[in-house]
Enzyme design. Sequence first.
Site, short mmCIF file in Angstrom:
data_model
loop_
_atom_site.label_atom_id
_atom_site.label_comp_id
_atom_site.label_asym_id
_atom_site.label_seq_id
_atom_site.Cartn_x
_atom_site.Cartn_y
_atom_site.Cartn_z
N GLU A 174 -2.89 38.00 -22.86
CA GLU A 174 -3.67 39.23 -22.73
C GLU A 174 -3.33 40.24 -23.82
OE1 GLU A 174 -4.86 42.78 -19.54
OE2 GLU A 174 -3.61 41.11 -18.89
N ASP B 109 -2.48 36.10 -7.90
CA ASP B 109 -1.42 36.85 -8.58
C ASP B 109 -0.29 37.18 -7.62
OD1 ASP B 109 -1.87 37.14 -11.29
OD2 ASP B 109 -3.06 38.97 -11.07
#
Length: 278
Positions: A189, A90
């Site tokens: 998500e 990330d």
Amino acid sequence: MASDASAATTRITPAALLSRKGGEPIVCLTAYTYPIARLLDPHVDLLLVGDSVAMVLHGHKTTLGATMDMMISHGQAVMRGAARACVVVDMPAGSYEDSIENALASAQRIVRETGCDAVKLEGGVAIAAQIAAIVAAGIPVMGHIGLLPQSVEKEGGYKIKGRSDANIAALHADARAVEAAGAFSVVIEGTVEPVAADISAMLAIPTIGIGASPRCDGQILVIDDAIGLTVDRVPKFVKEYALLRDIVSDAAESYAKDVRARAFPGPEHLFSPSKDKA
């Protein structure tokens, strides 16, 4: 930076995962440490060094506590333990949003210092230019749309996406922008199931669901959630496949009792004058 994992094992590439669109589901978990990477590597296709590490291992309230140094350190540890899984790191908040130049420099630093296979950015239309620039520089990118943990303060909390026509349209635009920019896959998500399923069907790149839809091309969970090590609230979308927090607590209790009773260490744990080994 080269991985310390066995060079004899062929690593799964982003291109290989892209080719699995609509095929065998892609198995993904987060990993932040060498031993966890070693344990997960034989079973998964992708390991994400998520900025969730700020919460899971460092005790921050949100992922905004993740720094570049933190992500690189954990990325290096996971690369040492992963021999076959594709490793994605990330990009932390603040490392890519403000400019294309900053995004590219940050992505290049992460790859250079960890040796990871790809980076992940949160957002769609707003960061499409950053994704395109990173991809053009030869670094594979995983996208992330829907609920964006790095935007939690701006949005006033974790809010499920896809519950209004305007938001659905924005999600579709974000998904198309990420794909057009050249990402090899995209995480969806915290999105209403039918909307996530529609986006997955719409895109030509694999979708990875987390609180989204079983019709996504793969699924991901935070490893500590999946194995029952989460000590705070467990999200609704999590299935706990083990309850390690009970095991850890019970082991600590047993150890404490043994020490207080002088039952540990026992004779078998002690060194004699002879040349025994540790």
